[in-house]
Design a protein around this motif. Structure first.
Motif, PDB file in Angstrom:
ATOM      1  N   GLU A 167      33.922  14.447  45.166  1.00 52.70           N
ATOM      2  CA  GLU A 167      32.610  14.437  45.813  1.00 52.70           C
ATOM      3  C   GLU A 167      32.611  15.340  47.048  1.00 52.70           C
ATOM      4  OE1 GLU A 167      29.879  13.210  44.837  1.00 52.70           O
ATOM      5  OE2 GLU A 167      30.478  11.887  43.188  1.00 52.70           O
ATOM      6  N   ALA A 168      33.694  15.290  47.839  1.00 50.87           N
ATOM      7  CA  ALA A 168      33.786  16.155  49.015  1.00 50.87           C
ATOM      8  C   ALA A 168      33.841  17.621  48.605  1.00 50.87           C
ATOM      9  CB  ALA A 168      35.018  15.795  49.840  1.00 50.87           C
ATOM     10  N   LEU A 169      34.553  17.918  47.523  1.00 52.86           N
ATOM     11  CA  LEU A 169      34.617  19.288  47.030  1.00 52.86           C
ATOM     12  C   LEU A 169      33.242  19.764  46.574  1.00 52.86           C
ATOM     13  CD1 LEU A 169      37.946  19.020  45.011  1.00 52.86           C
ATOM     14  CD2 LEU A 169      37.571  20.474  47.008  1.00 52.86           C
ATOM     15  N   ALA A 170      32.511  18.891  45.886  1.00 53.40           N
ATOM     16  CA  ALA A 170      31.167  19.242  45.433  1.00 53.40           C
ATOM     17  C   ALA A 170      30.247  19.506  46.621  1.00 53.40           C
ATOM     18  CB  ALA A 170      30.604  18.126  44.554  1.00 53.40           C
ATOM     19  N   ARG A 171      30.372  18.687  47.681  1.00 53.42           N
ATOM     20  CA  ARG A 171      29.563  18.920  48.877  1.00 53.42           C
ATOM     21  C   ARG A 171      29.925  20.250  49.524  1.00 53.42           C
ATOM     22  NH1 ARG A 171      30.550  13.345  49.589  1.00 53.42           N
ATOM     23  NH2 ARG A 171      32.198  13.739  51.107  1.00 53.42           N
ATOM     24  N   ALA A 172      31.237  20.583  49.531  1.00 55.48           N
ATOM     25  CA  ALA A 172      31.662  21.863  50.090  1.00 55.48           C
ATOM     26  C   ALA A 172      31.043  23.021  49.322  1.00 55.48           C
ATOM     27  CB  ALA A 172      33.187  21.966  50.053  1.00 55.48           C
ATOM     28  N   SER A 173      31.034  22.898  48.007  1.00 55.30           N
ATOM     29  CA  SER A 173      30.445  23.939  47.168  1.00 55.30           C
ATOM     30  C   SER A 173      28.967  24.137  47.494  1.00 55.30           C
ATOM     31  CB  SER A 173      30.623  23.571  45.683  1.00 55.30           C
ATOM     32  OG  SER A 173      29.896  24.434  44.849  1.00 55.30           O
ATOM     33  N   ARG A 174      28.233  23.039  47.589  1.00 57.99           N
ATOM     34  CA  ARG A 174      26.799  23.141  47.877  1.00 57.99           C
ATOM     35  C   ARG A 174      26.551  23.725  49.261  1.00 57.99           C
ATOM     36  NH1 ARG A 174      26.967  17.684  45.758  1.00 57.99           N
ATOM     37  NH2 ARG A 174      26.237  17.635  43.589  1.00 57.99           N
ATOM     38  N   LEU A 175      27.368  23.309  50.227  1.00 58.24           N
ATOM     39  CA  LEU A 175      27.159  23.759  51.596  1.00 58.24           C
ATOM     40  C   LEU A 175      27.488  25.242  51.748  1.00 58.24           C
ATOM     41  CD1 LEU A 175      26.266  22.966  54.354  1.00 58.24           C
ATOM     42  CD2 LEU A 175      28.557  22.105  54.844  1.00 58.24           C
ATOM     43  N   LEU A 182      45.826  25.470  39.226  1.00 60.82           N
ATOM     44  CA  LEU A 182      44.674  26.256  39.655  1.00 60.82           C
ATOM     45  C   LEU A 182      43.509  26.006  38.707  1.00 60.82           C
ATOM     46  CD1 LEU A 182      46.393  29.672  40.467  1.00 60.82           C
ATOM     47  CD2 LEU A 182      45.278  28.177  42.128  1.00 60.82           C
ATOM     48  N   HIS A 183      42.320  25.872  39.263  1.00 61.17           N
ATOM     49  CA  HIS A 183      41.131  25.565  38.471  1.00 61.17           C
ATOM     50  C   HIS A 183      40.011  26.500  38.911  1.00 61.17           C
ATOM     51  CE1 HIS A 183      43.235  21.722  37.642  1.00 61.17           C
ATOM     52  NE2 HIS A 183      43.561  21.804  38.924  1.00 61.17           N
ATOM     53  N   VAL A 184      39.356  27.142  37.950  1.00 57.64           N
ATOM     54  CA  VAL A 184      38.267  28.072  38.239  1.00 57.64           C
ATOM     55  C   VAL A 184      36.965  27.450  37.762  1.00 57.64           C
ATOM     56  CG1 VAL A 184      37.380  30.412  37.946  1.00 57.64           C
ATOM     57  CG2 VAL A 184      39.860  30.007  37.928  1.00 57.64           C
ATOM     58  N   CYS A 185      36.036  27.274  38.680  1.00 59.60           N
ATOM     59  CA  CYS A 185      34.752  26.627  38.373  1.00 59.60           C
ATOM     60  C   CYS A 185      33.603  27.588  38.664  1.00 59.60           C
ATOM     61  CB  CYS A 185      34.573  25.366  39.220  1.00 59.60           C
ATOM     62  SG  CYS A 185      35.919  24.186  39.089  1.00 59.60           S
ATOM     63  N   GLY A 186      32.440  27.256  38.088  1.00 62.27           N
ATOM     64  CA  GLY A 186      31.240  28.020  38.385  1.00 62.27           C
ATOM     65  C   GLY A 186      31.160  29.317  37.616  1.00 62.27           C
ATOM     66  N   SER A 239      39.481  28.350  52.362  1.00 60.52           N
ATOM     67  CA  SER A 239      39.571  27.049  53.023  1.00 60.52           C
ATOM     68  C   SER A 239      40.752  26.952  53.975  1.00 60.52           C
ATOM     69  CB  SER A 239      39.688  25.927  51.987  1.00 60.52           C
ATOM     70  OG  SER A 239      40.949  25.958  51.338  1.00 60.52           O
ATOM     71  N   GLU A 240      41.699  27.854  53.875  1.00 59.66           N
ATOM     72  CA  GLU A 240      42.884  27.802  54.716  1.00 59.66           C
ATOM     73  C   GLU A 240      42.495  27.882  56.184  1.00 59.66           C
ATOM     74  OE1 GLU A 240      47.157  29.729  54.026  1.00 59.66           O
ATOM     75  OE2 GLU A 240      45.682  31.201  54.664  1.00 59.66           O
ATOM     76  N   ASP A 299      46.415  21.162  45.530  1.00 60.76           N
ATOM     77  CA  ASP A 299      46.623  20.577  46.859  1.00 60.76           C
ATOM     78  C   ASP A 299      45.339  20.552  47.674  1.00 60.76           C
ATOM     79  OD1 ASP A 299      46.305  23.247  47.398  1.00 60.76           O
ATOM     80  OD2 ASP A 299      48.253  23.522  48.374  1.00 60.76           O
ATOM     81  N   GLY A 300      44.208  20.919  47.054  1.00 58.61           N
ATOM     82  CA  GLY A 300      42.922  20.844  47.736  1.00 58.61           C
ATOM     83  C   GLY A 300      42.486  22.120  48.415  1.00 58.61           C
ATOM     84  N   LYS A 301      43.317  23.149  48.457  1.00 55.78           N
ATOM     85  CA  LYS A 301      42.904  24.427  49.050  1.00 55.78           C
ATOM     86  C   LYS A 301      42.034  25.176  48.056  1.00 55.78           C
ATOM     87  CE  LYS A 301      47.035  24.754  51.941  1.00 55.78           C
ATOM     88  NZ  LYS A 301      48.285  25.500  52.226  1.00 55.78           N
ATOM     89  N   TRP A 302      41.136  26.013  48.571  1.00 54.77           N
ATOM     90  CA  TRP A 302      40.209  26.687  47.673  1.00 54.77           C
ATOM     91  C   TRP A 302      39.718  28.010  48.223  1.00 54.77           C
ATOM     92  CZ3 TRP A 302      35.719  27.145  50.432  1.00 54.77           C
ATOM     93  CH2 TRP A 302      35.386  26.129  51.346  1.00 54.77           C
TER      94      TRP A 302
END
Length: 432
Positions: free
Chosen positions: A121-129, A92-96, A178-179, A154-157
């Motif tokens: 990069e896709a995760l960063a785009r998701a964050s911005r969007l 688990l990773h906590v950002c921002g 994201s689920e 596993d990419g879920k957030w």
């Protein structure tokens, strides 16, 4: 299709979390997260964070002001500090975070992607969007100032972000999960602590590649104004500024009053927790956990922490109740009992360490405490709310009571003229 989990409005409450509480919140938040992951897995922990009632209760049990917007910043910060050293183990990773920290989220996600093999990069785009939708596509009068992104290996957030309205002096918290995410503009949120609610798209899931491309193209090619019109169309209204309420979803409205009142607490559930703590016989419970010094008061706190770990969503309709575990930094409902708080952390850490070695007995004992609470609350009787709070304040000095105003004086000193003056030194037992 993912749907909003609910909504809530939070009164703006300025101030800083004192270091002595922030350090404890970091430890307790991390160990509660570990226990949930151990029992139920990472997916369930993400779902809990996406539930606005649970999120508010989580902050309250850690000693934050039970009703205020400050819980959002404090919980995200505590998790970021507490789970950071364990990110490799827990996945688990906590950002921002707040302000400038929120703007670092894309860079943090790209770095995590490089370490884990995820598409950073896709995760960063998701964050911005996500931020763009809540600030542009949903124009509800709240200006975003906090963005927290919790990512699993596993990419879920989950995204938790908050905006404020200076005119109304209220904040609004938005939860994204994201689920089963489907669309950024078709009811995108897992939950909003405010009046906006909806569904979303998982940009990190390979199965959502088509949706990911379409939503990014929509933002790039059409811009936020067109997205606003798209949302209005999808909601079936003339404007996306005020989406209709969804009455079948929980809607949490935190009152403006700072003090905790009897009407804010479901007393039968409080009585159930108190009865379970007494029924477990604190001396036997301490022996089972092999943690010296655990007494009745600590077991009462553990009963409420156990509910945060194991409770079903319906049990968090009164977040104020969880402030009765470890009080509040502003003395509402009473000062933080630091000695009890530290003992609660010790019990949970010991249980987690044993569980990692294959011995779940201690963690199971805490779960049984929660089970007992549910059984007893149907018939349990106990003190009134005012009696319970009065007793806690009377004993506050013995529990190492502390607030932003300083240490609580002994009962004999209670008539001292300056109750808010900071006291030097340490509370009895502090630092042991």
């Amino acid at each position: 299709m993912a749907r909003r989990a609910g909504s809530a409005d939070l009164p703006l409450h300025h101030g800083r979390v004192p270091a002595w509480l922030g350090k404890r919140m970091t430890k307790l938040g991390a160990v509660i997260a570990e226990a949930i992951v151990h029992h139920y897995g990472r997916d369930e922990f993400l779902r809990r964070l996406a539930h606005p009632f649970w999120f508010q209760s989580f902050g309250a049990v850690m000693g934050m002001d039970w009703h205020s917007s400050g819980i959002t910043t404090s919980v995200i910060g505590a998790l970021k500090r507490g789970l950071g050293p364990q990110s490799g183990e827990l996945g688990l990773h906590v950002c921002g975070g707040r302000g400038s920290h929120s703007r670092e989220t894309p860079r943090e996600l790209i770095a995590i992607g490089g370490r884990t093999g995820l598409d950073g990069e896709a995760l960063a785009r998701a964050s911005r969007l996500v931020a763009k939708v809540d600030s542009a596509a949903v124009q509800d009068g709240f200006d975003l100032y906090l963005h927290g992104f919790i990512l699993a290996d596993d990419g879920k957030w989950v995204v938790v972000q908050q905006g404020m309205n200076g005119d109304t002096r209220y904040a609004r918290r938005y939860h994204w999960l994201s689920e089963e995410l489907k669309s950024f503009v078709d009811q995108p949120h897992a939950a909003i602590e405010g009046r906006n609610q909806g569904n979303i798209v998982n940009l990190t899931d390979r199965r959502a590649a088509g949706s990911r491309k379409g939503q990014l193209d929509l933002l790039r090619d059409l811009g936020p104004d067109r997205i606003v019109r798209e949302v209005a169309t999808l909601e079936g209204s003339a404007s996306a500024a005020a989406p209709p309420d969804a009455p079948f979803l929980p809607h949490l409205v935190m009152p403006a009053h700072h003090d905790v009142r009897a009407k804010d607490v479901m007393m039968r559930r409080l009585h159930g927790a108190l009865s379970a703590a007494a029924d477990r016989a604190p001396e036997d419970f301490a022996e089972l956990l092999l943690v010296p010094g655990v007494g009745a008061r600590t077991v009462e706190s553990l009963a409420m922490v156990a509910e945060v770990i194991h409770g079903a969503p319906c049990r968090f309709a009164d977040p104020a109740r969880f402030s009765l575990s470890h009080g509040g930094k502003d003395r509402h409902p009473y000062p933080v009992p630091t000695l009890v708080y530290d003992q609660t952390i010790s019990v949970l850490k010991s249980a987690i360490q044993k569980a990692k070695l294959g011995n779940d007995e201690r963690l199971d004992a805490i779960r049984r405490l929660d089970d007992q609470t549910r059984r007893l609350e149907r018939t349990a009787r106990g003190p009134s709310f005012d009696e319970f709070v009065a007793k806690e304040r009377q004993n506050s000095h013995a529990y190492g009571g502390r607030s932003v105003f300083g240490w609580e004086p002994a009962p004999a000193e209670a008539g001292a003229p300056d109750r808010t003056a900071k006291r030097s030194g340490m509370a009895p037992g502090e630092g042991r």
